[in-house]
Design an enzyme around this catalytic site. Sequence first.
Site, PDB file in Angstrom:
ATOM      1  N   ASP A 297      39.983  43.990   9.476  1.00  0.00           N
ATOM      2  CA  ASP A 297      40.431  44.693   8.287  1.00  0.00           C
ATOM      3  C   ASP A 297      41.600  45.599   8.713  1.00  0.00           C
ATOM      4  O   ASP A 297      41.942  45.694   9.893  1.00  0.00           O
ATOM      5  CB  ASP A 297      39.288  45.485   7.621  1.00  0.00           C
ATOM      6  CG  ASP A 297      39.601  45.765   6.141  1.00  0.00           C
ATOM      7  OD1 ASP A 297      40.768  45.619   5.734  1.00  0.00           O
ATOM      8  OD2 ASP A 297      38.677  46.139   5.396  1.00  0.00           O
TER       9      ASP A 297
HETATM   10  C1  NOJ Z   1      41.424  47.128   3.278  1.00  0.00           C
HETATM   11  C2  NOJ Z   1      40.313  46.506   2.501  1.00  0.00           C
HETATM   12  O1  NOJ Z   1      39.070  46.921   3.023  1.00  0.00           O
HETATM   13  C3  NOJ Z   1      40.364  44.994   2.514  1.00  0.00           C
HETATM   14  O2  NOJ Z   1      39.384  44.502   1.649  1.00  0.00           O
HETATM   15  C4  NOJ Z   1      41.726  44.497   2.112  1.00  0.00           C
HETATM   16  O3  NOJ Z   1      41.739  43.101   2.105  1.00  0.00           O
HETATM   17  C5  NOJ Z   1      42.740  45.060   3.088  1.00  0.00           C
HETATM   18  N1  NOJ Z   1      42.711  46.505   3.023  1.00  0.00           N
HETATM   19  C6  NOJ Z   1      44.147  44.570   2.800  1.00  0.00           C
HETATM   20  O4  NOJ Z   1      44.627  45.112   1.641  1.00  0.00           O
END
Ligand code: NOJ
Length: 759
Positions: A297
């Site tokens: 993530d």
């Molecule tokens: C953080 C989020 O937790 C995740 O779900 C997302 O895909 C990413 N940011 C990218 O935006």
Amino acid sequence: MKVIKLWLVLLFGLSLSVGITQAQNASVSGNNELSIDEKVERLLDKMTLKEKVGQLSLNVGDVINTGPTVNTKPSNKFDDLIRQGRVTGIFNTHGTAYLRRLQKIAVEDSRLKIPLLFGADVIHGFRTVLPIPLAEAASWDMKAVERSSQIAATEATAAGINFNFAPMVDITRDPRWGRIAEGAGEDPYLGSLVAAARVRGFQGDDLTAPNTLAACVKHFAAYGAPHGGREYNTVDMSERMLREIYLPPYKAAVDAGVATMMTSFNELNGIPATGNDFLLNQILRKEWGFQGMVVSDWQSILEMKVHGVGGSDKAVTKMAIEAGTDMDMEANLYRDVLPGLVKNGKVNTEVLDKSVRRVLKLKHKLGLFEDPYKYTNAEREKKDVMSKEHLVGALDIAKRCIVLLKNQNKLLPLKKDIKSLALIGPLAKNKQELNGTWSFFARSNEPVSMLEGIQKKVSKQTKIYVAEGCDFYSDSKAKFAEAINIAKKAEVVVMTLGESAVMNGEAASRTNIGLPGVQLELLKAIHATGKPIVLLLTNGRAMCLSWEDKNIPAILETWTLGTQTGNAIAEVLFGDYNPSGKLPVTFPRNVGQIPIYYNYKHTGRLYKGDYKEHKSRRIYLSKYRDVPNTPLYPFGYGLSYTTFKYGKVMLDKKQMKINETLNLSIQVKNTGKRAGEEVVQLYIRDLIGSVTRPVKELKGFKKIMLKPGESKKVQFQLTKKDFSFYRKDMSFGAEAGQFKIFVGTNSADLKEATFELID
Ligand code: NOJ
């Protein structure tokens, strides 16, 4: 003239793309007869260390920002990185013209001509905004869920995206957590079916097709169980709980062939998920056989240091890659730190190569080496994004998500020729909020407002009064008087209350999950006029609605429905569609009951009595002194404009050997005057086990349509896997003994039968 020009452009585009395709094949993929694995090996052989880590490095674009770092750099900031083969893809950016330009640099100017991935968070639709995932789960309609993801994929791919950071399948039992909006709720069975349907919708049967994309199931694992419901917080749970409740939807996505997986921000039992060998290497790869690619993530590799492990960039980079996190989103540690670790022998080249292979394989599976431009067709972008067909589909899905929570004295549906109606609340005319969380590809003026939806349905003579009454945030009651005034003039009042778009979703945990701001006070003030009230709720979580339930005669949970909100709500309000949604989450009476969920376990101090008896005496049982143990609305709950009567649960045997199949059926009759759909739900309970078992577990459901007076026999089959669980020794299997089988309209209103499983 214009037409000729267009053809020339198309022809040029085509020849360009064919030319590059051939160049591609010759330089990178080589012989077309080769298998993907062989092509990947040949390419890997040619790669420098820098190019390898480049394939593992993903960066956010400069159009939309979804993390804590703010991008201010100009839009050519990636050109050099791409040219040098130091970035594998860009995410959260879109548009065929821009992405085509970037792709061209990759496949023409970089040494190895490896095409780029274009990622995005297309969580519930692209420009045609579909209902939030929690709402779609409430439809209990897997065809609708799949269709919704297909629409999203068609639009996103038309705008250049080939890698979608969805579905989020995190189970949660805590509505304080804002991201409950993005998942399918609290149940592993329903959550697994939704996960698989969404993967099918995004990926279709053919990942190389121009209108499908690689799905990314997230967030692995147990991100939905943060302590206190506070975003990104610590997760600590037994392995049994993890495997039984939280892991099944990820596994279902893997079984449905999901191409990629995202790690989660949280730690699990002391180890951050992004560096968690047990989760990634052991469970995901070894036990489940997942062959796809794992992406971190946002900066979650770097954040491991803040969690308090590793202590240095080098240490967390090593932890992440060795645990099986293949791609680094935004931390830039794989690009900057990993080469040194490999050179110094701290990370084995084979570990690095494994991850690079997975990324190259993904690009092959998407067919990007054959045609890197297939997602950058400007004509398709114009035609497919927000097409009429998608709008029709979005309406059909949206109306299926609405849950009727209360309908005293059949206040609903309203008559279309009603004389007058007052529409009150911050959402009465608002459009922007209806797009909800994660809707940055949408336009704020495109949703159909509730007012517009209602206006289209009612007769010409109907007088509609509108007032905002208050907003979501401020304490001001300055607009109450106007609202009370119009309420007094109207035959019926429709209140549109709830959450604004930013009140749920990522980084939107709340401790008070009642109506925000002064909305409840507004509702009370309108209630005091004595007018009949229909409450339309817009929100992205289970809410605490005790006062509302006690005092308001009709309540519709409409979640957040996207572009077609007004039309979908109007169909239900005026009876063109009979509501059929059922709650995918338990609604608590108050925040103090959380976590509250239907599949709880009995304690040794079981409380069966009623609430009043309880309050007055000190009884040493598992209960509260101030509220009953039961929720306000149970999991699976939802009313209809008609009524259904359930017969007896019929079993084809009273005893069954573990490897046999239990056939069961129940007669369900529409006893009302309208046609309607019912979600017939099947639960089981294993009465005595080597470990304690939940009081109920959902094991099946069927959504059926019944005409007035019509009766249908609904059939289910249960086999060993339905009776299996993680036993005392953590082996997965069934145990002989007595079971209860329940069938009914929600998790708290069920007919039951008993049977015995024998060895
Ligand atoms: C953080 C989020 O937790 C995740 O779900 C997302 O895909 C990413 N940011 C990218 O935006």
